[in-house]
Design a protein around this motif. Structure first.
Motif, PDB file in Angstrom:
ATOM      1  N   GLU A  94       0.848  -1.193   0.000  1.00 33.54           N
ATOM      2  CA  GLU A  94       0.000   0.000   0.000  1.00 33.54           C
ATOM      3  C   GLU A  94       0.887   1.248   0.000  1.00 33.54           C
ATOM      4  OE1 GLU A  94      -4.038   1.597   0.270  1.00 33.54           O
ATOM      5  OE2 GLU A  94      -3.249  -0.382  -0.169  1.00 33.54           O
ATOM      6  N   SER A  95       0.755   2.080  -1.009  1.00 44.02           N
ATOM      7  CA  SER A  95       1.436   3.371  -1.012  1.00 44.02           C
ATOM      8  C   SER A  95       0.705   4.291  -0.043  1.00 44.02           C
ATOM      9  CB  SER A  95       1.383   4.008  -2.401  1.00 44.02           C
ATOM     10  OG  SER A  95       2.003   3.200  -3.341  1.00 44.02           O
ATOM     11  N   TRP A  96       1.452   5.099   0.681  1.00 42.92           N
ATOM     12  CA  TRP A  96       0.843   6.016   1.633  1.00 42.92           C
ATOM     13  C   TRP A  96       1.654   7.294   1.684  1.00 42.92           C
ATOM     14  CZ3 TRP A  96       2.236   8.653   6.020  1.00 42.92           C
ATOM     15  CH2 TRP A  96       1.194   9.224   6.752  1.00 42.92           C
ATOM     16  N   ALA A  97       0.959   8.418   1.748  1.00 41.72           N
ATOM     17  CA  ALA A  97       1.602   9.717   1.908  1.00 41.72           C
ATOM     18  C   ALA A  97       0.779  10.536   2.897  1.00 41.72           C
ATOM     19  CB  ALA A  97       1.693  10.458   0.580  1.00 41.72           C
ATOM     20  N   GLY A  98       1.469  11.307   3.693  1.00 42.68           N
ATOM     21  CA  GLY A  98       0.813  12.206   4.628  1.00 42.68           C
ATOM     22  C   GLY A  98       1.561  13.524   4.660  1.00 42.68           C
ATOM     23  N   VAL A  99       0.841  14.584   4.964  1.00 44.25           N
ATOM     24  CA  VAL A  99       1.473  15.895   5.046  1.00 44.25           C
ATOM     25  C   VAL A  99       0.870  16.655   6.223  1.00 44.25           C
ATOM     26  CG1 VAL A  99      -0.148  17.033   3.444  1.00 44.25           C
ATOM     27  CG2 VAL A  99       2.184  17.928   3.710  1.00 44.25           C
ATOM     28  N   ALA A 100       1.718  17.409   6.899  1.00 49.05           N
ATOM     29  CA  ALA A 100       1.285  18.287   7.986  1.00 49.05           C
ATOM     30  C   ALA A 100       1.715  19.704   7.637  1.00 49.05           C
ATOM     31  CB  ALA A 100       1.910  17.855   9.303  1.00 49.05           C
ATOM     32  N   VAL A 101       0.772  20.623   7.660  1.00 46.54           N
ATOM     33  CA  VAL A 101       1.050  22.036   7.390  1.00 46.54           C
ATOM     34  C   VAL A 101       0.773  22.808   8.680  1.00 46.54           C
ATOM     35  CG1 VAL A 101       0.467  24.048   5.986  1.00 46.54           C
ATOM     36  CG2 VAL A 101       0.386  21.764   4.973  1.00 46.54           C
ATOM     37  N   THR A 102       1.796  23.470   9.185  1.00 46.93           N
ATOM     38  CA  THR A 102       1.697  24.164  10.467  1.00 46.93           C
ATOM     39  C   THR A 102       1.930  25.660  10.279  1.00 46.93           C
ATOM     40  OG1 THR A 102       2.564  22.210  11.594  1.00 46.93           O
ATOM     41  CG2 THR A 102       2.635  24.280  12.812  1.00 46.93           C
ATOM     42  N   ASN A 103       1.065  26.460  10.902  1.00 44.33           N
ATOM     43  CA  ASN A 103       1.300  27.903  10.965  1.00 44.33           C
ATOM     44  C   ASN A 103       1.012  28.351  12.401  1.00 44.33           C
ATOM     45  OD1 ASN A 103      -1.474  28.195  11.234  1.00 44.33           O
ATOM     46  ND2 ASN A 103      -1.801  29.060   9.199  1.00 44.33           N
ATOM     47  N   ALA A 104       0.941  29.632  12.626  1.00 42.96           N
ATOM     48  CA  ALA A 104       0.760  30.166  13.982  1.00 42.96           C
ATOM     49  C   ALA A 104      -0.561  29.731  14.622  1.00 42.96           C
ATOM     50  CB  ALA A 104       0.852  31.688  13.954  1.00 42.96           C
ATOM     51  N   TYR A 105      -1.526  29.297  13.815  1.00 44.30           N
ATOM     52  CA  TYR A 105      -2.841  28.941  14.326  1.00 44.30           C
ATOM     53  C   TYR A 105      -3.007  27.448  14.590  1.00 44.30           C
ATOM     54  CZ  TYR A 105      -3.719  33.666  12.810  1.00 44.30           C
ATOM     55  OH  TYR A 105      -3.640  35.020  12.643  1.00 44.30           O
ATOM     56  N   GLY A 106      -2.038  26.630  14.179  1.00 44.95           N
ATOM     57  CA  GLY A 106      -2.153  25.197  14.406  1.00 44.95           C
ATOM     58  C   GLY A 106      -1.648  24.390  13.223  1.00 44.95           C
ATOM     59  N   THR A 107      -2.032  23.123  13.210  1.00 46.85           N
ATOM     60  CA  THR A 107      -1.570  22.195  12.186  1.00 46.85           C
ATOM     61  C   THR A 107      -2.758  21.546  11.487  1.00 46.85           C
ATOM     62  OG1 THR A 107       0.409  21.716  13.486  1.00 46.85           O
ATOM     63  CG2 THR A 107      -0.150  20.142  11.760  1.00 46.85           C
ATOM     64  N   ALA A 108      -2.676  21.462  10.169  1.00 45.64           N
ATOM     65  CA  ALA A 108      -3.670  20.752   9.363  1.00 45.64           C
ATOM     66  C   ALA A 108      -2.982  19.522   8.755  1.00 45.64           C
ATOM     67  CB  ALA A 108      -4.205  21.647   8.252  1.00 45.64           C
ATOM     68  N   TYR A 109      -3.708  18.397   8.731  1.00 47.63           N
ATOM     69  CA  TYR A 109      -3.166  17.139   8.232  1.00 47.63           C
ATOM     70  C   TYR A 109      -3.974  16.648   7.038  1.00 47.63           C
ATOM     71  CZ  TYR A 109      -1.039  16.957  12.877  1.00 47.63           C
ATOM     72  OH  TYR A 109      -0.328  17.242  14.008  1.00 47.63           O
ATOM     73  N   ALA A 110      -3.301  15.962   6.131  1.00 45.73           N
ATOM     74  CA  ALA A 110      -3.977  15.284   5.025  1.00 45.73           C
ATOM     75  C   ALA A 110      -3.191  14.008   4.735  1.00 45.73           C
ATOM     76  CB  ALA A 110      -4.022  16.168   3.780  1.00 45.73           C
ATOM     77  N   SER A 111      -3.887  12.988   4.249  1.00 43.23           N
ATOM     78  CA  SER A 111      -3.200  11.751   3.889  1.00 43.23           C
ATOM     79  C   SER A 111      -3.877  11.109   2.681  1.00 43.23           C
ATOM     80  CB  SER A 111      -3.174  10.780   5.068  1.00 43.23           C
ATOM     81  OG  SER A 111      -4.480  10.376   5.420  1.00 43.23           O
ATOM     82  N   TRP A 112      -3.172  10.156   2.081  1.00 40.13           N
ATOM     83  CA  TRP A 112      -3.617   9.474   0.870  1.00 40.13           C
ATOM     84  C   TRP A 112      -3.029   8.066   0.871  1.00 40.13           C
ATOM     85  CZ3 TRP A 112      -0.212   7.509  -2.708  1.00 40.13           C
ATOM     86  CH2 TRP A 112      -0.730   7.073  -3.920  1.00 40.13           C
ATOM     87  N   SER A 113      -3.756   7.100   0.304  1.00 38.82           N
ATOM     88  CA  SER A 113      -3.191   5.763   0.137  1.00 38.82           C
ATOM     89  C   SER A 113      -3.775   5.108  -1.108  1.00 38.82           C
ATOM     90  CB  SER A 113      -3.451   4.889   1.364  1.00 38.82           C
ATOM     91  OG  SER A 113      -4.823   4.632   1.508  1.00 38.82           O
ATOM     92  N   SER A 114      -3.010   4.180  -1.676  1.00 37.52           N
ATOM     93  CA  SER A 114      -3.417   3.460  -2.877  1.00 37.52           C
ATOM     94  C   SER A 114      -2.522   2.238  -3.013  1.00 37.52           C
ATOM     95  CB  SER A 114      -3.261   4.364  -4.108  1.00 37.52           C
ATOM     96  OG  SER A 114      -3.533   3.641  -5.292  1.00 37.52           O
ATOM     97  N   PRO A 115      -3.050   1.133  -3.548  1.00 37.79           N
ATOM     98  CA  PRO A 115      -2.178  -0.014  -3.801  1.00 37.79           C
ATOM     99  C   PRO A 115      -1.072   0.361  -4.804  1.00 37.79           C
ATOM    100  CG  PRO A 115      -4.491  -0.654  -3.948  1.00 37.79           C
ATOM    101  CD  PRO A 115      -4.454   0.840  -3.868  1.00 37.79           C
TER     102      PRO A 115
END
Length: 74
Positions: free
Chosen positions: A51-72
């Motif tokens: 399973e391919s998987w990627a995740g990203v975290a974007v952080t600024n002064a107000y907090g952190t936002a997360y996103a992820s993705w997966s695929s065979p």
């Protein structure tokens, strides 16, 4: 975050909006990908049949936002 799976590898593009400085951190199926820190795109290889998987975290002064993705991986 938008990702695409290709033969033996995958790539992701990130689009975000922030008022101020941001920090971007990418993860792949085997852990952090520091070579892509603070970039809006990444690519990585994958092992066929896993399973391919990627995740990203974007952080600024107000907090952190997360996103992820997966695929065979194919």
């Amino acid at each position: 975050m938008q990702c695409s799976q290709y033969s033996g590898w995958y790539g992701c593009l990130l689009s975000y909006s922030s008022s101020g400085a941001t920090q971007i951190r990418w993860d792949g199926q085997y852990g952090p990908l520091p070579a892509f820190d603070d970039q809006t795109s990444m690519s990585n290889t994958c092992v066929f049949g896993t399973e391919s998987w990627a995740g990203v975290a974007v952080t600024n002064a107000y907090g952190t936002a997360y996103a992820s993705w997966s695929s065979p991986c194919w």
